[in-house]
Design a protein around this motif. Sequence first.
Motif, mmCIF file in Angstrom:
data_model
loop_
_atom_site.group_PDB
_atom_site.id
_atom_site.type_symbol
_atom_site.label_atom_id
_atom_site.label_comp_id
_atom_site.label_asym_id
_atom_site.label_seq_id
_atom_site.Cartn_x
_atom_site.Cartn_y
_atom_site.Cartn_z
ATOM 1 N N UNK A 1 0.778 -1.156 0.002
ATOM 2 C CA UNK A 1 0.217 0.018 -0.020
ATOM 3 C C UNK A 1 0.969 1.206 -0.068
ATOM 4 N N UNK A 2 2.116 1.203 0.496
ATOM 5 C CA UNK A 2 2.969 2.342 0.321
ATOM 6 C C UNK A 2 3.110 3.050 1.792
ATOM 7 N N UNK A 3 3.619 4.337 1.623
ATOM 8 C CA UNK A 3 3.859 5.048 3.026
ATOM 9 C C UNK A 3 2.877 6.242 2.860
ATOM 10 N N UNK A 4 2.891 7.182 1.931
ATOM 11 C CA UNK A 4 1.835 7.982 1.746
ATOM 12 C C UNK A 4 2.079 9.198 2.840
ATOM 13 N N UNK A 5 0.836 9.480 3.555
ATOM 14 C CA UNK A 5 1.237 10.379 4.890
ATOM 15 C C UNK A 5 0.609 9.734 5.796
ATOM 16 N N UNK A 6 0.303 8.402 6.083
ATOM 17 C CA UNK A 6 -0.287 7.503 6.891
ATOM 18 C C UNK A 6 1.006 7.135 8.038
ATOM 19 N N UNK A 7 1.925 6.671 7.032
ATOM 20 C CA UNK A 7 3.053 6.038 7.573
ATOM 21 C C UNK A 7 4.425 6.706 7.830
ATOM 22 N N UNK A 8 4.348 8.138 7.691
ATOM 23 C CA UNK A 8 5.633 8.882 7.609
ATOM 24 C C UNK A 8 6.400 8.675 8.830
ATOM 25 N N UNK A 9 5.608 8.676 9.976
ATOM 26 C CA UNK A 9 6.557 8.747 11.225
ATOM 27 C C UNK A 9 7.085 7.317 11.368
ATOM 28 N N UNK A 10 6.261 6.416 11.003
ATOM 29 C CA UNK A 10 6.611 5.098 11.200
ATOM 30 C C UNK A 10 7.763 4.603 10.304
#
Length: 471
Positions: free
Chosen positions: A429-438
């Motif tokens: 699914x990618x990183x996008x804005x949801x998983x930036x900090x992760x």
Amino acid sequence: MSLSTAEIATALGERVGGDNVVTDPAQMGAWLNEPRKRFHQTAVAVATPSSVAAVQAVMGWAHENHVGIIPQGGNTGLVGAQVPLSGKEVILSLRKLDRVRSVDATAGVMVAEAGVILENAHKAAEAAGAMFPLWLASQGSASVGGVLSSNAGGVNVLAYGNARELTMGVEAVLADGRLYKGLNALKKDNTGYDLKDLLVGAEGTLGIITAASLKLFPLPEDYETAIVNVASPAAALELFQLMRQRMGARLNAFELIPHIGLDIQLRHGMLDADPTASASPWYALIELTRMAGTEPGSLQSALEAAFEEALISDAVLAESLSDRTRMWAFREQMSECQSREGASIKHDVSVPIAAVPALIAEGSAAAEKLVPGIRPVPFGHMGDGNIHFNFSMPVGADPKAFMAQNDEAMHEVIYEVVLRHGGSVSAEHGIGQLKVDLLRRVKDPVALEMMRAIKTALDPRGILNPGKMLG
């Protein structure tokens, strides 16, 4: 950004035509309303260029004026890469770049523009007697540019690879408006860095893919499809190993599905009939391709061997196209069906294939300890280790309270299990804005430094999908 909305609209209109610019937020729904409804920022404007030259013109202007640009395809992404983060960006929709430029079944290549809907790419290939094997549940709305930018996987990764492996070359507009002409269709080209591999999977942060050369394969004579009953993910793993040994490259898909998924879909009328042979804790959806000149019956023979080894307890083979369609509907509706049960917490993760049973067992136990009564709904691509490890709220729980109290904590416990088994917190699914900090927390620091150096070199003003992936 120092320009006013009116100034931006005027500048965009001069480059793409006034009819191809939207500035009224009330008219932006198709571009802002992403599938999970998690992100709610508006955009300064939406531009819908109808040519590559227009995309270049927009990017040249944006680079000069430091305006953030969000490339968007079919708006089917699940991590917010394709929608605004700050509300100060311009969405650049590629939907009007929707031509299939060429199809060469003999050479095994198709050139399609970024806005071509995936389903239409399938049809164009099939009309030429070939197959483009990237299949997603959202293929009726996902576009070529979007699936390449996110390096989408789908159900055929086992046999054909993900989007990056299916891409021979790309054409892309860079941050300053220059055009990268990389649409070669060569199987061997060792003239330097493989730049298309940088652009595929970059989520529009390094360049805007406007077209791609895609691999085609011979069209199968038919498919052999079955749903089989397995006692556990461990049994499914043994079955997968047996199927791979016997079928090799003909094993097209091996999907793991829990009984709760069937129960939800039948209770909510999402299936016109039960596609399984009988009740089972777990099911495996298995599909083989049958090429011209090969005899049918290979799957049945393999399943008979699996019965003899006590790996499966029951099975049903598709005897018609409607049977196969129903079986795949069962799998493809697994994400949608959870919304019928209230709130759910979702994870797109991968681990080494051998670790899938441990991931599911340990993750489910950790989730139950955190939230008694929570309902694990893990499913997905057993054959490549990519599990959509989702959790539906306990029966009778309040959806908002469930998410507010448990969303972040549930991610922590599941990602701990994933990383302990050498896995990835984002499989397809990618990183996008949801998983930036992760990403900042789990990625190797040297890898992050390399990625930031590449980003700075290709987009020195940070205008391509600002805030996404690397933040």
